[in-house]
Each structure stands twice: as structure tokens, then as C-alpha cells.
Design a protein around this motif. Structure first.
Motif, PDB file in Angstrom:
ATOM      1  N   TYR A 175       0.834  -1.210   0.000  1.00 33.79           N
ATOM      2  CA  TYR A 175       0.000   0.000   0.000  1.00 33.79           C
ATOM      3  C   TYR A 175       0.863   1.252   0.000  1.00 33.79           C
ATOM      4  O   TYR A 175       0.513   2.251  -0.639  1.00 33.79           O
TER       5      TYR A 175
ATOM      6  N   ARG B 199       1.890   1.933  -3.510  1.00 35.91           N
ATOM      7  CA  ARG B 199       0.804   2.515  -4.306  1.00 35.91           C
ATOM      8  C   ARG B 199       0.615   3.997  -3.951  1.00 35.91           C
ATOM      9  O   ARG B 199       0.420   4.847  -4.831  1.00 35.91           O
TER      10      ARG B 199
ATOM     11  N   ARG C  71      -6.394  -2.647   3.794  1.00 38.05           N
ATOM     12  CA  ARG C  71      -6.604  -1.470   2.944  1.00 38.05           C
ATOM     13  C   ARG C  71      -6.241  -0.161   3.647  1.00 38.05           C
ATOM     14  O   ARG C  71      -6.507   0.042   4.834  1.00 38.05           O
TER      15      ARG C  71
ATOM     16  N   LEU D  97      -5.319  -3.060  -5.564  1.00 30.81           N
ATOM     17  CA  LEU D  97      -3.891  -2.858  -5.811  1.00 30.81           C
ATOM     18  C   LEU D  97      -3.449  -3.387  -7.177  1.00 30.81           C
ATOM     19  O   LEU D  97      -2.336  -3.112  -7.621  1.00 30.81           O
TER      20      LEU D  97
END
Length: 328
Positions: free
Chosen positions: A25, A28, A54, A123
Motif C-alpha cells: 500500500y 501505491r 486497505r 492494488l
């Protein structure tokens, strides 16, 4: 080459536990941040359930720090993103900031910050998610006149999105006009999911009792009695609530309630509240520990051109600090 928001995040990543934001994460989020200039305020929205890794990412454009000018003048170099919806939203944000920089923009005295909200639901999708927009209103003497506030919201929404149906907008404005003056419309947004725009309403409310009253008043379709029984015992630690609701002609059963704790004994309130979340099965022990251990205060040395600065500092550039405190 100008610094990006990703350079700012580089200061933070050594201090953030992987229990809160996994490397996948964070990578990203860094990809999103590489497309943006340095902005002073943002948020990681970490889902606290043990089975849910998340993390969503929010950033804020603050005009009092001239960040709307930074967005207006920002040029992406060598960007290879092919998502046309993403570029369409970036153009819309830039157009809004161009308008915001104009001296006689009629909403200028009323608007606070413009936020970009990146919901990172998948993702596997290589391109950055298309952000949805959220704009706050400054406190002013017009806040208690809901008729005027409804007109301000109408003008603001017309600048953020033109896909909402006239019927949905008129129903929403009627609801705003009917709100009790004791609750304040703090922010308004356009949330797009499955290409369907919905209005995000955020109310600032001072007591939990009034949160419950507002939910009854708005005919929220969720279980109000269960909500009250679960959370009322914790209301003494809170100084103000933020109630977030989505409207597409009707209010969604899914809502958000922000708890803003009293600053006295803040760490104690946070410790007790997160323990309650664990007891309810809403937060893992590891994530609770990571939240409590996040100091949220670091000091970094940066060149003066790294940040946007308010006008009062720009008037005396020799006084621009080269050490900056970053805090939660």
C-alpha cells in the motif's frame, strides 16, 4: 526537477509501522504522490480490522499556504498514466485552482481547503485511482442561516461536478435548508463509485445526543438504537463529532462518524477508545499498538523552495525556515 509529494512521504515512511501501512500500500501511495506537488497536509485512512490491509490516501490543498497556486502551476514531467478519467479529474482540479487564485472569485471568502480522496480499493490496477473531491467551508457568521448555506453549497457543487441530476440536487438543498442551526455543514463532496456520483455531506455536531437526533431527522436507514447503545458510553471523551453521509436521492446505510477527543488526556482517550474497538472486534491488537506508538512528530531540514509558503512569509524570504516540524 521540482520535489513531489512522494519526497515528503519519504520523511514519514521510516516512522510508520507496516502493521498500519503495508509495503504494497505504501508503494501505491508513493505512486500517487509522485504525480503531485508537495502539499502540507494529508491523511492515511487505515482500516483497522485484522483481515483488512486497505489504506486510503487523502491530501489537502490549502490556499492560505498558496497551495492552490502550486497545483495551478504544476506540470507533470514524463508521466505515462493512460487513464483518461484520471487526467480529466486532474484538469478539473487545476481549473478549480485557477479560479481560486483570482482575486474576485465570489466563493473565495467562504471556502477552506480542497481535498483529494484516493480510495485504493484494488492494488492490481496499475494506474492511480481517480480521486473524488471534498471542499470545506470556513467558519463565518452565515453558518447558522441554512438558506444561505444551501445557496453556497449549490454554487460549490456546480464547480466540482456537473453530472448530478437536478432532482437529486434539489432534494439535497431542501434537506440542507431544513437542518437545525446547531449543526454545521463543514464540508461537501462528490463521491463517485461505479461511475455514479453521490453527494458526501459532512456535518459538525457537538454532542452525541444530537448525532442521534440528526440521524432520526434525516431518516437514516441504519440501526440507530444499536449505534446509540454501542457508542454513547464513549461520548464523554469527545469534544466534537463529524458525521459523514452519502446522498443519491436517499441517504446510504453506510455512514462515518469522526470522534475528535478532548485535548486534555488525549493519549489516554485514544488508548481507551482503541481498546474498545479491539473489544468489539473492529481493530486488531497489532494495529492498535501501531496507532498508539505513532509519535507523529518529526523535524526535517529542507530547502526553502521545497514547500509552499503563506504570503506573510513570502514577503520576507530571508526568514523562510530551513527546518520544518511535521506533526500529527
Amino acid at each position: 526537477m521540482k520535489p513531489t509529494l512522494a519526497n515528503y512521504l519519504d520523511f514519514l515512511t521510516p516512522w510508520i509501522s507496516a502493521d498500519l501501512i503495508s509495503p504494497l500500500y505504501m508503494n501505491r501511495i508513493q505512486t500517487i504522490a509522485e504525480q503531485l506537488p508537495v502539499l502540507s497536509f494529508g491523511a492515511f485512512e487505515c482500516w483497522l480490522d485484522a483481515k483488512e490491509p486497505r489504506v486510503d490516501f487523502n491530501i489537502c490543498i490549502n490556499p492560505r499556504l498558496n497551495e492552490h497556486i502550486a497545483i495551478r502551476d504544476w506540470q507533470l514531467e514524463g508521466a505515462l498514466i493512460e487513464n483518461q478519467a484520471y487526467w480529466g479529474m486532474r484538469d478539473k482540479i487545476r481549473d478549480f485552482c485557477v479560479l481560486w487564485t483570482q482575486e474576485h472569485f465570489f466563493l473565495k471568502p467562504l471556502l477552506g481547503e480542497l481535498s483529494e480522496v484516493y480510495d485504493i480499493a484494488d492494488l492490481q490496477i496499475p494506474s492511480p485511482p481517480v480521486p473524488w473531491l471534498y471542499i470545506s467551508f470556513l467558519n463565518n457568521f452565515l453558518d447558522r442561516d441554512q438558506d444561505i448555506k444551501a445557496e453556497v453549497i449549490a454554487k460549490t457543487l456546480s464547480l466540482l461536478d456537473n453530472e448530478l441530476s437536478a432532482e437529486v440536487k434539489e432534494k439535497f438543498y431542501a434537506i440542507v435548508r431544513s437542518l437545525p442551526s446547531s449543526c454545521r455543514v463543514g464540508t461537501i463532496g462528490i463521491n463517485k463509485r461505479n461511475n455514479q456520483p453521490t453527494i458526501r455531506l459532512y456535518l459538525e455536531i457537538y454532542t452525541f445526543e444530537e448525532v442521534i437526533q440528526i440521524l432520526h431527522f434525516l431518516e437514516w436507514p441504519g440501526n440507530i438504537e444499536e449505534l446509540e447503545a454501542t457508542w454513547a458510553p464513549w461520548s464523554k471523551s469527545c469534544r466534537i463529532y463529524g458525521l459523514a453521509m452519502d446522498f443519491d436521492g436517499n441517504f446510504s446505510p453506510k455512514i462515518g462518524i469522526e470522534w475528535h477527543f478532548h485535548l486534555d488526556n488525549l493519549e489516554l482517550h485514544l488508548s481507551e477508545f482503541t481498546q474498545n474497538l479491539c473489544d468489539l472486534g473492529l481493530c486488531s491488537i497489532a494495529k492498535r499498538k501501531a496507532v498508539l506508538q505513532w509519535n507523529g512528530y518529526i523535524e526535517v531540514e529542507t530547502p526553502s523552495e521545497f514547500w509552499s509558503w503563506p504570503d506573510r512569509i513570502l514577503k520576507e524570504p530571508e526568514n523562510i525556515p530551513n527546518r520544518v516540524k511535521i506533526k500529527k
